[in-house]
Enzyme design. Structure first.
Site, short mmCIF file in Angstrom:
data_model
loop_
_atom_site.label_atom_id
_atom_site.label_comp_id
_atom_site.label_asym_id
_atom_site.label_seq_id
_atom_site.Cartn_x
_atom_site.Cartn_y
_atom_site.Cartn_z
N ALA A 109 32.97 27.61 -35.39
CA ALA A 109 32.32 26.41 -34.84
C ALA A 109 32.08 25.42 -35.98
CB ALA A 109 30.98 26.81 -34.22
N GLU B 274 36.48 34.69 -32.66
CA GLU B 274 36.20 34.86 -31.23
C GLU B 274 37.34 34.33 -30.37
OE1 GLU B 274 32.34 33.02 -31.97
OE2 GLU B 274 31.41 34.71 -30.94
N GLU C 108 28.18 34.65 -38.87
CA GLU C 108 27.05 33.88 -38.36
C GLU C 108 25.72 34.35 -38.94
OE1 GLU C 108 29.60 34.94 -36.55
OE2 GLU C 108 30.22 33.39 -35.13
N1 CAA Z 1 32.60 23.88 -39.87
C1 CAA Z 1 32.77 22.64 -40.40
N2 CAA Z 1 33.50 22.42 -41.52
C2 CAA Z 1 34.07 23.50 -42.12
C3 CAA Z 1 33.92 24.79 -41.60
C4 CAA Z 1 33.15 24.98 -40.41
N3 CAA Z 1 32.99 26.19 -39.81
N4 CAA Z 1 34.58 25.67 -42.42
C5 CAA Z 1 35.12 24.91 -43.40
N5 CAA Z 1 34.82 23.62 -43.22
C6 CAA Z 1 35.21 22.47 -44.06
C7 CAA Z 1 34.41 22.46 -45.35
O1 CAA Z 1 33.14 21.84 -45.15
C8 CAA Z 1 35.33 21.68 -46.25
O2 CAA Z 1 35.21 20.30 -45.95
P1 CAA Z 1 34.95 19.22 -47.14
O3 CAA Z 1 36.21 19.31 -47.96
O4 CAA Z 1 34.79 17.95 -46.39
O5 CAA Z 1 33.74 19.72 -47.86
C9 CAA Z 1 36.72 22.10 -45.80
O6 CAA Z 1 36.56 22.64 -44.48
C10 CAA Z 1 37.34 23.19 -46.67
O7 CAA Z 1 36.43 24.28 -46.72
P2 CAA Z 1 35.92 24.94 -48.10
O8 CAA Z 1 35.92 23.94 -49.19
O9 CAA Z 1 34.64 25.65 -47.82
O10 CAA Z 1 37.12 25.98 -48.37
P3 CAA Z 1 37.04 27.34 -49.19
O11 CAA Z 1 38.42 27.81 -49.35
O12 CAA Z 1 36.19 27.18 -50.41
O13 CAA Z 1 36.25 28.36 -48.22
C11 CAA Z 1 35.76 29.43 -46.14
C12 CAA Z 1 36.82 28.74 -47.00
C13 CAA Z 1 35.37 30.78 -46.80
C14 CAA Z 1 36.38 29.73 -44.78
C15 CAA Z 1 34.52 28.53 -46.01
O14 CAA Z 1 34.96 27.23 -45.63
C16 CAA Z 1 33.51 28.99 -45.00
O15 CAA Z 1 32.78 29.94 -45.28
N6 CAA Z 1 33.43 28.31 -43.83
C17 CAA Z 1 32.43 28.58 -42.85
C18 CAA Z 1 32.80 29.83 -42.03
C19 CAA Z 1 31.71 30.16 -41.04
O16 CAA Z 1 30.58 30.42 -41.41
N7 CAA Z 1 32.06 30.19 -39.74
C20 CAA Z 1 31.14 30.47 -38.68
C21 CAA Z 1 30.66 29.19 -38.07
S1 CAA Z 1 29.37 29.46 -36.87
C22 CAA Z 1 30.18 29.96 -35.48
O17 CAA Z 1 31.39 30.01 -35.40
C23 CAA Z 1 29.28 30.33 -34.32
C24 CAA Z 1 30.01 30.84 -33.13
O18 CAA Z 1 29.91 32.00 -32.79
C25 CAA Z 1 30.76 29.96 -32.31
#
Ligand code: CAA
Length: 256
Positions: A63, A111, A131
Site C-alpha cells: 500500500a 497480498e 506492516e
Molecule cells: N509506499 C509508498 N512509496 C513507496 C513504498 C510504499 N509502500 N515503497 C517504496 N516507496 C517509494 C520510496 O518512498 C522511494 O520513493 P522516493 O525515491 O520518492 O523516496 C521509492 O519508492 C524507492 O524506495 P526506496 O528508496 O525505499 O528503495 P530501497 O531499495 O531502499 O528499499 C524497500 C526498498 C525495502 C522495498 C523499501 O522501499 C520499503 O521498505 N518499502 C516499504 C514496504 C512496506 O512497508 N510495505 C507495506 C506497506 S503497508 C501495506 O501494504 C498494508 C496492507 O496490508 C495493504
C-alpha cells in the site's frame, strides 16, 4: 495509466507500472487494477492472467504508505475493504491468475500475489508482510490467505516478525509454486500454457472446489466436490476427454 493490460495470444498480462515508487498501491492504482480485472473477465478467448510489476526491483512494495497517513478511521476501513474487494475479483475470474514476482513483494504486494491462483518468483524475489514494523497489520487479505497457503504457524511467524522471505524459502514453504530459472515472463507464459490444453469449465470447477476447501468443514466440502465433479462429468468436454482416451488420441476440448 499506472496499470497496463496487454494480451500475449490467449494470455492476458497485467503490469503494475509505477516503478519510481516500486509499484506501490495508491488507491487510484487499486481502482485501476479492479477495472483491469473486470476487463479480463470480459475478454474473449483468454486462458490465463499473468500479473507482474514494471522494473527489475519490485513486484509491488505494498500500500502507498504516504497515502495511509492522517486518514480518518472510516477511510482506513473503506480503504482495506477496497483492497480486499479488488483482490477478491481474482477468486471469481473465469481464468486462473499467476503472479510473476520480480523483486520485492511487500505488504499489499504480497497480498496481491497471495490472491492470485499461482505464484512464480524470480530468484531475487523477496516476500514480506512488514506492516508490524509500521505499527499496522496486513489489511488486503494477508492474515486470511497466508495461513491457508503455508499453515497457521508459519503465517503467524511471518506476520508477527515482519521478516523477509526470500524466493528459495518461499518455494520451500509453499508460498510460491516455482522459482523461475530463466526469464520470468517466459516462465509465466510457459506455466500458463497448461491452461490452454484443458477444458476451461473443468479448470473452473477444480478451482472452485479447492477454494471452498479453505472455508468449509470436510463433509460440506465433499458435497461441493460431488456436485462440481458431477457438473464436469455432464460437460461435452468430459465425453470428448474419455472418448479420446478410449480411441488413443488427443482430446479436442471445446470449453463446453
Ligand atoms: N509506499 C509508498 N512509496 C513507496 C513504498 C510504499 N509502500 N515503497 C517504496 N516507496 C517509494 C520510496 O518512498 C522511494 O520513493 P522516493 O525515491 O520518492 O523516496 C521509492 O519508492 C524507492 O524506495 P526506496 O528508496 O525505499 O528503495 P530501497 O531499495 O531502499 O528499499 C524497500 C526498498 C525495502 C522495498 C523499501 O522501499 C520499503 O521498505 N518499502 C516499504 C514496504 C512496506 O512497508 N510495505 C507495506 C506497506 S503497508 C501495506 O501494504 C498494508 C496492507 O496490508 C495493504
Amino acid at each position: 495509466m499506472s496499470v497496463e493490460l496487454t494480451r500475449n495470444g490467449d494470455i492476458a498480462v497485467l503490469t503494475l507500472n509505477r516503478p519510481e515508487a516500486l509499484n506501490a498501491l495508491s488507491f487510484a492504482i487499486l481502482r485501476e487494477i479492479g477495472s483491469a480485472f473486470d476487463e479480463v473477465a470480459a475478454m474473449e478467448g483468454i486462458r490465463a492472467l499473468l500479473v507482474t510489476g514494471a522494473g527489475d526491483k519490485a513486484f509491488c512494495a505494498g500500500a502507498d504508505i504516504k497515502e495511509l497517513r492522517h486518514r480518518p478511521l472510516m477511510n482506513q476501513l473503506t480503504g482495506a475493504e477496497l483492497g480486499q474487494a479488488v483482490f477478491a475479483k481474482l477468486d471469481t475470474l473465469p481464468v486462473p491468475s499467476v503472479a510473476l514476482v520480480n523483486g520485492y513483494a511487500f505488504g499489499g504486494g504480497s497480498e496481491l500475489a497471495l490472491a492470485c491462483t499461482f505464484r512464480i518468483a524470480s530468484p531475487n524475489a523477496v516476500f514480506g508482510l512488514p506492516e508490524i514494523k509500521l505499527g499496522l497489520i496486513p489489511g488486503y487479505g494477508g492474515t486470511q490467505r497466508l495461513p491457508r497457503l503455508v499453515g497457521e504457524g508459519r503465517a503467524l511467524e511471518i506476520i508477527m516478525t515482519g521478516r523477509n522471505v526470500k524466493a528459495e524459502e518461499a518455494e520451500r514453504i509453499g508460498l510460491v509454486n516455482a522459482v523461475a530459472e530463466g526469464d520470468l515472463m517466459e516462465a509465466g507464459l510457459d506455466f500458463a500454457g497448461w491452461f490452454t490444453r484443458y477444458s476451461l469449465p473443468a479448470l473452473q470447477f477444480a478451482r472452485r472446489a479447492v477454494q471452498r476447501a479453505g472455508d468449509l468443514p470436510l463433509t460440506e466440502g465433499l458435497r461441493v466436490e460431488a456436485e462440481l465433479s458431477t457438473m464436469a462429468y455432464r460437460m461435452n468436454d468430459a465425453e470428448e476427454g474419455m472418448a479420446a482416451f478410449d480411441e488413443k488420441r488427443k482430446p479436442e476440448f471445446k470449453d463446453a
